[in-house]
Design a protein around this motif. Sequence first.
Motif, PDB file in Angstrom:
ATOM      1  N   ARG A  50       0.813  -1.218   0.000  1.00  0.00           N
ATOM      2  CA  ARG A  50       0.000   0.000   0.000  1.00  0.00           C
ATOM      3  C   ARG A  50       0.847   1.269   0.000  1.00  0.00           C
ATOM      4  O   ARG A  50       0.319   2.372   0.152  1.00  0.00           O
ATOM      5  CB  ARG A  50      -0.930   0.010   1.223  1.00  0.00           C
ATOM      6  CG  ARG A  50      -1.882  -1.173   1.267  1.00  0.00           C
ATOM      7  CD  ARG A  50      -3.047  -0.913   2.217  1.00  0.00           C
ATOM      8  NE  ARG A  50      -2.613  -0.480   3.525  1.00  0.00           N
ATOM      9  CZ  ARG A  50      -2.277  -1.322   4.520  1.00  0.00           C
ATOM     10  NH1 ARG A  50      -2.308  -2.621   4.314  1.00  0.00           N
ATOM     11  NH2 ARG A  50      -1.916  -0.853   5.688  1.00  0.00           N
ATOM     12  N   GLY A  51       2.147   1.106  -0.130  1.00  0.00           N
ATOM     13  CA  GLY A  51       3.005   2.275  -0.225  1.00  0.00           C
ATOM     14  C   GLY A  51       3.524   2.749   1.120  1.00  0.00           C
ATOM     15  O   GLY A  51       3.197   2.220   2.185  1.00  0.00           O
ATOM     16  N   TRP A  52       4.330   3.819   1.066  1.00  0.00           N
ATOM     17  CA  TRP A  52       4.977   4.363   2.253  1.00  0.00           C
ATOM     18  C   TRP A  52       4.054   5.358   2.964  1.00  0.00           C
ATOM     19  O   TRP A  52       3.084   5.840   2.358  1.00  0.00           O
ATOM     20  CB  TRP A  52       6.296   5.032   1.865  1.00  0.00           C
ATOM     21  CG  TRP A  52       7.260   4.068   1.236  1.00  0.00           C
ATOM     22  CD1 TRP A  52       7.607   4.000  -0.081  1.00  0.00           C
ATOM     23  CD2 TRP A  52       7.964   3.018   1.899  1.00  0.00           C
ATOM     24  NE1 TRP A  52       8.501   2.979  -0.297  1.00  0.00           N
ATOM     25  CE2 TRP A  52       8.747   2.343   0.910  1.00  0.00           C
ATOM     26  CE3 TRP A  52       8.035   2.554   3.220  1.00  0.00           C
ATOM     27  CZ2 TRP A  52       9.565   1.262   1.207  1.00  0.00           C
ATOM     28  CZ3 TRP A  52       8.863   1.467   3.517  1.00  0.00           C
ATOM     29  CH2 TRP A  52       9.605   0.839   2.527  1.00  0.00           C
ATOM     30  N   PRO A  53       4.326   5.674   4.206  1.00  0.00           N
ATOM     31  CA  PRO A  53       3.458   6.590   4.968  1.00  0.00           C
ATOM     32  C   PRO A  53       3.279   7.935   4.263  1.00  0.00           C
ATOM     33  O   PRO A  53       4.197   8.445   3.595  1.00  0.00           O
ATOM     34  CB  PRO A  53       4.201   6.750   6.298  1.00  0.00           C
ATOM     35  CG  PRO A  53       5.024   5.515   6.441  1.00  0.00           C
ATOM     36  CD  PRO A  53       5.433   5.149   5.039  1.00  0.00           C
ATOM     37  N   ASP A  54       2.098   8.493   4.414  1.00  0.00           N
ATOM     38  CA  ASP A  54       1.764   9.833   3.886  1.00  0.00           C
ATOM     39  C   ASP A  54       1.965   9.943   2.382  1.00  0.00           C
ATOM     40  O   ASP A  54       2.212  11.032   1.843  1.00  0.00           O
ATOM     41  CB  ASP A  54       2.594  10.913   4.601  1.00  0.00           C
ATOM     42  CG  ASP A  54       2.374  10.908   6.107  1.00  0.00           C
ATOM     43  OD1 ASP A  54       1.216  10.693   6.531  1.00  0.00           O
ATOM     44  OD2 ASP A  54       3.353  11.094   6.854  1.00  0.00           O
TER      45      ASP A  54
END
Length: 667
Positions: A50-54
Amino acid sequence: MSHLYYKLKPYIPRNVQIFLRRQHILLKRPHYKDVWPIDPKSHVAPPGWRGWPDGKRFALVLSHDVETQKGLCLIPKIVKMEQAFGFRSSFNFVAGDYVVSDSLLDFLRESGCEIGVHGLHHKGNLFDSYDKFMMQAKEINAYLKKWQAVGFRSPSMYHNLEWIHHLDIEYDASTFDTDPFEPQNDGTGTIFPFHVHNAHGSHYVELPYTLPQDFTIFILMGEKNIDIWKRKAQWVAEHGGMVLGNVHPDYMNDGQGQRAADEYPIELYNNFLIWIYETYKNEYWQALPREVAQYFSQQQNIPSIKTSATETCTEKLSPQEIGPERDEEWDRFVRSHPDGWITHLSGWRRTLEKSYPHIKGHQIALLDQDHHIQACLPIYEVRSWLTGNRLVSVPFATLGDPLITTAHDFELLYSEVDVLSKRLSIPRKEIKTLNTANLIKTEALSCSRHFVHHVLELDEPDKMKKKFHYKSVTYEINKAAKHHLELLAAKDEEDLKTFYRLYSATRKRLGLPPQPYVFFQMLWRTFQPDHLNVWLAKYENQIIAALMTFKFGRRVSSEALGWDNRLEKISPNHFLYWEVIKRSYEEGYNLFDFGRTALDNTNLLNFKKHWGTTILDLPQFQAPAASGRNPIGSGDSNKVKIVKAICRHIPQGLYSYFGDFCYRHLG
């Protein structure tokens, strides 16, 4: 060739090391242009990612391995350099090679940095053998706790992802996405973190470095700029991966003094920080390794990288007792298991059954769907009206670990031991351990610790001698050398009888019953010469001391010793131990085992400790609970005190019969 180089490395001058490695890499480099510094196949994100934070484009992780005391001096300057761009990093220290002050650790914590452990010693031999790893793992875990660290990176990037489960960590960073120039060059093929599970549900996160190491590109390849770092970082950023660098303060030169052959200007690292800050500002998640590991662990629906232990767990396994017709398969499994030892072999069962009529062996195995052995536990019924009936794994053995990989393995095996216990009407059970105690979680078993284990890590003789207590060991070795003792290997059963005569006389002086001669005779006939030796010390045409040793895997163990006390002053025991230790090293063994010692036997504990040994606990698990009683063999046992008194005073003619009587109740 690479393995040989790293064995010889301590004896090669530093400038010669660099020259040899530089030539080796220059020859190899053209052959790896398609996979280094970029492996095109490594960009695939994990399913469900789901990807990296923010919504950050990629992760930026900065880490430093401090290999020597020299590297400590530049740490404050590096921290300040990184802080100028709002960066934080981790520093991994070699716990046993130099002193890391509390003030430095406090400075790093106050600066928002992370502390990790970079092994116990920077030798690159942590994974030479399972026993060596387990000995060091205990100390590494102590430093992890002391430094409040949750991350590990192995010296020289050697790794065994299954064994690393024994470390108390949240993440490991001992791998790389692609780096054919490392001594262990098996890249993970991914620029993302991944989970490494074991079969009983615990896991850690593996963080591969994705930027080539500074030493490789600046020292060995002689690069004068950061173009390789820039090219790789751009590619990782494009694919949303993790830009993880491993930079060494030891190889930086800050302009203070002439630059050495293994140093590069610190400005190169500063140039990289400037470039990535200006090129990707607000696009990266700049995180500490522990933060990446924690974030990745919280991700949902991300499959883990399975070890063989995990895969085994998914199969349907069934425990059952197997018979002698499968001895050959049983022994093959014992030889393949890292905890396998001579006392696990079917030959040990046959030896005990032929030597002691009160002992009968049972082989409990965990079988997969194809009926192949996946785990095993040798267990013996020991019947005695004097000491009580019991099931023991393994009688008359210092080492007898259940040969398991997971806690689930043991639970299944123990369920079959329970079935055997009920069938034989023997409720009392005893399981001996060394390396597998952490995998025994069965509530029915209580743990006691009455014995310890002394192991010497084999090395060059001169290096080992430096660890010896001078007065208690080195002086005695030197004294024996002046008397020109000769080491002989026993050739036949006449030599075995000579050993037994010295052994029996020594046991009587110590107030201990001798094991029956038939036991040693059966050991000789079963295991000599592949797994057993008897060593004799000769002085002026007379055998004055004898030592029986076992050898299996990478370990040699001292099992039984006897000596003529009239010649004790010329130190025949020290002579025997030292000569056998040296010979074991020459033959390629890694460990010399001094065996089990009761915690109350102070004199023997000190003797073994003075040889520079590592002391390990020997937990014993019992059911029903032992209620605090001392086991037989512990010096505080009232039964042992009575036996010692009898042994010292009984006439010689009756002594061997008394030994036979005692050992028909032991196990």
